[in-house]
Scaffold this motif. Sequence first.
Motif, PDB file in Angstrom:
ATOM      1  N   SER A   1      41.269  41.204  32.055  1.00 40.00           N
ATOM      2  CA  SER A   1      42.426  41.495  32.908  1.00 40.00           C
ATOM      3  C   SER A   1      42.000  42.061  34.258  1.00 40.00           C
ATOM      4  O   SER A   1      42.732  41.942  35.242  1.00 40.00           O
ATOM      5  N   THR A   2      40.811  42.688  34.321  1.00 44.05           N
ATOM      6  CA  THR A   2      40.338  43.209  35.609  1.00 44.05           C
ATOM      7  C   THR A   2      40.054  42.079  36.594  1.00 44.05           C
ATOM      8  O   THR A   2      40.104  42.276  37.804  1.00 44.05           O
ATOM      9  N   LEU A   3      39.768  40.891  36.059  1.00 47.33           N
ATOM     10  CA  LEU A   3      39.511  39.753  36.943  1.00 47.33           C
ATOM     11  C   LEU A   3      40.783  39.276  37.632  1.00 47.33           C
ATOM     12  O   LEU A   3      40.717  38.556  38.627  1.00 47.33           O
TER      13      LEU A   3
ATOM     14  N   GLN B   1      28.945  46.495  36.376  1.00 49.85           N
ATOM     15  CA  GLN B   1      27.803  47.369  36.089  1.00 49.85           C
ATOM     16  C   GLN B   1      27.851  48.643  36.928  1.00 49.85           C
ATOM     17  O   GLN B   1      27.510  49.718  36.465  1.00 49.85           O
ATOM     18  N   ARG B   2      28.319  48.522  38.191  1.00 50.71           N
ATOM     19  CA  ARG B   2      28.349  49.696  39.073  1.00 50.71           C
ATOM     20  C   ARG B   2      29.757  50.198  39.313  1.00 50.71           C
ATOM     21  O   ARG B   2      29.947  51.227  39.929  1.00 50.71           O
ATOM     22  N   GLY B   3      30.743  49.416  38.858  1.00 43.87           N
ATOM     23  CA  GLY B   3      32.130  49.824  39.009  1.00 43.87           C
ATOM     24  C   GLY B   3      32.697  49.346  40.329  1.00 43.87           C
ATOM     25  O   GLY B   3      31.973  49.005  41.263  1.00 43.87           O
ATOM     26  N   PRO B   4      34.053  49.305  40.448  1.00 34.43           N
ATOM     27  CA  PRO B   4      34.696  48.874  41.707  1.00 34.43           C
ATOM     28  C   PRO B   4      34.238  49.732  42.886  1.00 34.43           C
ATOM     29  O   PRO B   4      34.143  50.961  42.772  1.00 34.43           O
ATOM     30  N   GLY B   5      33.917  49.081  43.971  1.00 34.85           N
ATOM     31  CA  GLY B   5      33.442  49.793  45.142  1.00 34.85           C
ATOM     32  C   GLY B   5      31.948  49.941  45.180  1.00 34.85           C
ATOM     33  O   GLY B   5      31.374  50.449  46.135  1.00 34.85           O
ATOM     34  N   GLY B   6      31.252  49.500  44.079  1.00 39.38           N
ATOM     35  CA  GLY B   6      29.813  49.537  44.063  1.00 39.38           C
ATOM     36  C   GLY B   6      29.210  50.895  43.825  1.00 39.38           C
ATOM     37  O   GLY B   6      28.048  51.118  44.114  1.00 39.38           O
ATOM     38  N   THR B   7      30.003  51.849  43.317  1.00 38.12           N
ATOM     39  CA  THR B   7      29.482  53.197  43.119  1.00 38.12           C
ATOM     40  C   THR B   7      28.874  53.348  41.731  1.00 38.12           C
ATOM     41  O   THR B   7      29.202  52.618  40.820  1.00 38.12           O
TER      42      THR B   7
ATOM     43  N   GLU C   1      43.141  43.215  41.947  1.00 36.20           N
ATOM     44  CA  GLU C   1      42.299  43.584  43.092  1.00 36.20           C
ATOM     45  C   GLU C   1      41.515  44.851  42.763  1.00 36.20           C
ATOM     46  O   GLU C   1      41.976  45.683  41.983  1.00 36.20           O
ATOM     47  N   PRO C   2      40.301  45.026  43.315  1.00 36.85           N
ATOM     48  CA  PRO C   2      39.646  44.172  44.314  1.00 36.85           C
ATOM     49  C   PRO C   2      38.863  43.012  43.717  1.00 36.85           C
ATOM     50  O   PRO C   2      38.340  42.167  44.445  1.00 36.85           O
ATOM     51  N   VAL C   3      38.773  42.942  42.372  1.00 32.27           N
ATOM     52  CA  VAL C   3      37.948  41.897  41.768  1.00 32.27           C
ATOM     53  C   VAL C   3      38.521  40.514  42.049  1.00 32.27           C
ATOM     54  O   VAL C   3      37.785  39.557  42.314  1.00 32.27           O
ATOM     55  N   LYS C   4      39.856  40.399  42.040  1.00 34.46           N
ATOM     56  CA  LYS C   4      40.488  39.098  42.269  1.00 34.46           C
ATOM     57  C   LYS C   4      40.108  38.543  43.639  1.00 34.46           C
ATOM     58  O   LYS C   4      39.766  37.363  43.783  1.00 34.46           O
ATOM     59  N   GLY C   5      40.151  39.416  44.666  1.00 38.94           N
ATOM     60  CA  GLY C   5      39.786  38.976  46.012  1.00 38.94           C
ATOM     61  C   GLY C   5      38.319  38.615  46.112  1.00 38.94           C
ATOM     62  O   GLY C   5      37.944  37.637  46.779  1.00 38.94           O
TER      63      GLY C   5
END
Length: 332
Positions: free
Chosen positions: A288-290, A326-332, A293-297
């Motif tokens: 569902s995360t796919l 692996q790093r989470g949304p936003g790359g953190t 947003e932001p993954v969809k974009g």
Amino acid sequence: MDIDELSTDILSSKRRALARAITLVESGRADHRADAIALLQALKDADHGRQALRVGLSGTPGVGKSTFIEAFGLMLTAQGLKVAVLAVDPSSARSGGSILGDKTRMEQLSRDPNAFIRPSPSQSHLGGVARRTREAIELCEAADFDVILIETVGVGQSETVVAELSDLFVLLLAPAGGDELQGVKRGIMEMADIILINKADGDLKATASRTCADYAGALRLLRKRPQDPEGFPKALTVSAAQETGLDTAWDEMTTLAEWRREAGHWDARRRAQARYWFEAEVREALLSTLRREPVKGAMERLAGQVEAGDLTAAAAADDLLTTYLQRGPGGT
């Protein structure tokens, strides 16, 4: 929504509360989902200890599943049992809509005070069952139903998911001649506990008996399963139209269920099913995360690069997964 009041009403076997609760767990809204989780946990905390016999029913189109369920359900309610029918109708791939005609096809059973019929759209969920059917089963058990019949949309490899919802898996087939055994996939044969050859009446009675013998022979060739007593799985003939063979089928179901309880397979199976659905819920949540947003974009952007030939599909997928999972949304 008052979750405590709703859970109390369900435990008091109030049908309107049960219908509201199933609507709640089927909802896709985030606030409804939070309420549904709270409701299911409240019922779990109540420790009501109620366990229905869950019977999964699958069958080829035109085999007469609805006719069988109505006749079978009426026989059970006549014995004083409370029966819930969770029927899943296929949804339109174009509109997402569903006819939900089971209450129309089961007119007599739908008027029975000891029966509860709930049709649900399968939507895009594979497996022949709606995504929240498992939770609807838990609600029906809390409402003190004795038998829960789970009807799938068809028969095939994907529909075997119903076996992960049920205590017994019944495969309903029509009498036919010659090569009908070749048309049933081995996988679903291996999962069936009881095979019922329906329409064993009139001109088809002899054909049904031959078909039953063919399947009985095929079942004997399958590998022995630890959860089966001697003689199971087995094939039987029934006629939903003439209501013959239904009592024998019920006797065999209860015999098998009682043996599995006494041998410890019942509880072990339910624990394994709970683990299966936990893992399925995690997979669905990740998927569902796919769609958000932001993954969809990001997926859309990377798909454009793959389409243009700037990136390979494997490299784009690795980029997406590394960045957002692996790093989470936003790359953190």
